[in-house]
Design a protein around this motif. Structure first.
Motif, short mmCIF file in Angstrom:
data_model
loop_
_atom_site.label_atom_id
_atom_site.label_comp_id
_atom_site.label_asym_id
_atom_site.label_seq_id
_atom_site.Cartn_x
_atom_site.Cartn_y
_atom_site.Cartn_z
N TYR A 33 48.72 15.40 31.98
CA TYR A 33 47.87 16.35 31.28
C TYR A 33 47.81 17.68 32.03
CZ TYR A 33 43.79 18.81 29.72
OH TYR A 33 42.95 19.78 29.26
N SER A 34 48.80 18.11 32.70
CA SER A 34 48.75 19.38 33.42
C SER A 34 48.92 20.54 32.44
CB SER A 34 49.84 19.45 34.48
OG SER A 34 49.61 18.49 35.46
N PRO A 35 47.81 21.16 32.03
CA PRO A 35 47.94 22.29 31.11
C PRO A 35 48.51 23.50 31.84
CG PRO A 35 45.68 22.06 31.83
CD PRO A 35 46.43 20.90 32.40
N VAL A 36 49.09 24.43 31.09
CA VAL A 36 49.56 25.67 31.71
C VAL A 36 48.32 26.37 32.26
CG1 VAL A 36 50.68 27.88 31.28
CG2 VAL A 36 51.49 25.82 30.13
N PRO A 37 48.29 26.66 33.57
CA PRO A 37 47.06 27.14 34.20
C PRO A 37 46.77 28.62 33.99
CG PRO A 37 48.77 26.84 35.82
CD PRO A 37 49.32 26.39 34.51
N PHE A 38 47.63 29.36 33.30
CA PHE A 38 47.34 30.76 33.07
C PHE A 38 48.06 31.24 31.82
CE2 PHE A 38 50.95 30.46 35.93
CZ PHE A 38 51.90 31.23 35.27
N LYS A 39 47.55 32.31 31.26
CA LYS A 39 48.19 32.94 30.12
C LYS A 39 48.91 34.19 30.64
CE LYS A 39 44.73 31.53 26.77
NZ LYS A 39 43.69 31.97 25.85
N ASN A 40 49.84 34.68 29.86
CA ASN A 40 50.54 35.91 30.24
C ASN A 40 49.54 37.04 30.51
OD1 ASN A 40 53.21 35.45 30.56
ND2 ASN A 40 53.76 35.94 28.45
N ASN A 41 49.86 37.84 31.50
CA ASN A 41 49.04 38.98 31.91
C ASN A 41 47.62 38.57 32.30
OD1 ASN A 41 51.11 40.89 31.61
ND2 ASN A 41 50.78 40.86 29.39
N SER A 42 47.49 37.41 32.90
CA SER A 42 46.20 36.94 33.39
C SER A 42 45.91 37.59 34.73
CB SER A 42 46.20 35.42 33.56
OG SER A 42 46.35 34.80 32.32
N ASN A 43 44.66 37.96 34.92
CA ASN A 43 44.20 38.54 36.19
C ASN A 43 43.17 37.61 36.80
OD1 ASN A 43 45.56 41.16 35.98
ND2 ASN A 43 44.25 41.40 34.18
N PHE A 44 43.32 37.32 38.09
CA PHE A 44 42.40 36.44 38.79
C PHE A 44 41.91 37.11 40.06
CE2 PHE A 44 45.24 33.79 36.32
CZ PHE A 44 44.35 32.97 35.65
N HIS A 45 40.75 36.66 40.55
CA HIS A 45 40.11 37.30 41.70
C HIS A 45 39.35 36.25 42.50
CE1 HIS A 45 36.41 39.33 43.31
NE2 HIS A 45 37.35 40.09 43.82
N THR A 46 39.30 36.42 43.83
CA THR A 46 38.49 35.54 44.67
C THR A 46 38.05 36.27 45.92
OG1 THR A 46 38.33 33.33 45.64
CG2 THR A 46 40.38 34.51 46.00
N LEU A 155 49.68 27.49 48.14
CA LEU A 155 50.84 28.28 48.56
C LEU A 155 51.42 27.59 49.79
CD1 LEU A 155 52.73 30.66 48.49
CD2 LEU A 155 50.96 32.04 49.61
N HIS A 156 52.57 26.95 49.61
CA HIS A 156 53.16 26.11 50.65
C HIS A 156 53.47 26.88 51.93
CE1 HIS A 156 53.66 22.45 48.21
NE2 HIS A 156 53.69 23.32 47.22
N GLU A 157 54.02 28.06 51.81
CA GLU A 157 54.44 28.82 52.99
C GLU A 157 53.26 29.28 53.84
OE1 GLU A 157 57.64 28.38 50.32
OE2 GLU A 157 55.65 29.18 49.93
N MET A 158 52.08 29.40 53.25
CA MET A 158 50.89 29.78 54.01
C MET A 158 50.00 28.57 54.30
SD MET A 158 50.83 33.06 54.67
CE MET A 158 49.14 33.56 54.86
N ASP A 159 50.37 27.42 53.73
CA ASP A 159 49.54 26.22 53.88
C ASP A 159 48.11 26.53 53.46
OD1 ASP A 159 49.22 23.53 54.45
OD2 ASP A 159 48.66 23.89 56.53
N ARG A 160 47.99 27.16 52.27
CA ARG A 160 46.70 27.68 51.83
C ARG A 160 46.41 27.27 50.39
NH1 ARG A 160 45.82 33.83 52.67
NH2 ARG A 160 45.26 33.10 54.73
N LEU A 161 45.21 26.74 50.19
CA LEU A 161 44.71 26.40 48.85
C LEU A 161 43.77 27.51 48.41
CD1 LEU A 161 44.33 24.34 46.53
CD2 LEU A 161 42.42 23.41 47.84
N ARG A 162 43.96 28.00 47.19
CA ARG A 162 43.13 29.07 46.66
C ARG A 162 42.74 28.72 45.23
NH1 ARG A 162 41.84 30.92 50.77
NH2 ARG A 162 42.31 32.93 51.61
N CYS A 163 41.50 29.04 44.89
CA CYS A 163 41.04 29.00 43.50
C CYS A 163 40.53 30.39 43.18
CB CYS A 163 39.95 27.96 43.31
SG CYS A 163 40.55 26.27 43.34
N MET A 164 40.95 30.89 42.03
CA MET A 164 40.58 32.23 41.61
C MET A 164 40.04 32.19 40.18
SD MET A 164 43.95 34.23 42.99
CE MET A 164 43.50 35.48 44.17
N ASN A 165 39.21 33.15 39.86
CA ASN A 165 38.61 33.23 38.54
C ASN A 165 38.95 34.56 37.89
OD1 ASN A 165 37.10 30.74 38.62
ND2 ASN A 165 35.85 31.73 40.15
N HIS A 166 38.81 34.59 36.54
CA HIS A 166 38.96 35.87 35.82
C HIS A 166 37.85 36.79 36.24
CE1 HIS A 166 42.21 35.61 32.96
NE2 HIS A 166 41.88 34.35 32.72
#
Length: 166
Positions: A33-46, A155-166
């Motif tokens: 059930y992995s939905p596409v996590p973003f729509k085209n031209n989506s902007n996120f911020h954290t 992000l594997h290369e930074m070993d970093r988990l991020r969650c961002m919102n619109h």
């Protein structure tokens, strides 16, 4: 009897296997059930804060814009009243419901020696050296979220988990 009652031990083992089976079914269900996590031209911020070894606080504000072919990731960091800006523009080379691979096309960085000081964040410093190189390949694992207004990624290369919102 040493080691406990055999019936009780069998019951505990059966419960453990049942729990493991349920966890595995949940993981398989989430994967299917992995939905596409973003729509085209989506902007996120954290916004985030990190305490460094010397007890100073690194404040980070991140912006991410994703469309079908390109991604832009901008970061503003502040430490002890000094600011550093970084913007990565990357072409999307592979994408799917649960992964995104990009190749950095352009990296624009401000200069601030304190924010780049190896002694403050040595691990982060060396990871950044690869991430900000034009031509480097970055791999994002996208995590399903209940809202299309939220994007979580690792992000594997930074070993970093991020969650961002619109």
């Amino acid at each position: 009897m040493p080691g406990g009652d055999p019936v009780s031990l069998q019951r505990k083992t059966a419960v453990q296997w049942l729990l493991l089976s349920l966890i595995n079914l949940g993981c398989i269900g989430a994967w299917l059930y992995s939905p596409v996590p973003f729509k085209n031209n989506s902007n996120f911020h954290t916004l985030s804060q990190q305490w460094l070894d010397d007890q100073s606080q690194l404040n980070t504000e991140e912006y991410l814009t994703v469309n079908a072919n390109r991604m832009t990731h901008s970061t503003i960091e502040s430490l002890n009243g000094k600011f550093r800006h970084a913007t990565l523009t990357a072409d999307i080379t592979q994408s799917g419901n649960d992964a995104l691979q990009v190749q950095v096309v352009r990296a624009k960085l401000s200069q601030d020696r304190e924010l780049f000081a190896i002694e403050k964040t040595p691990e982060l410093f060396f990871r950044r050296q690869y991430v900000v190189q034009e031509g480097s390949t970055l791999n994002y694992s996208l995590l399903a979220t209940p809202s299309e207004n939220t994007l979580c990624f690792f992000l594997h290369e930074m070993d970093r988990l991020r969650c961002m919102n619109h």
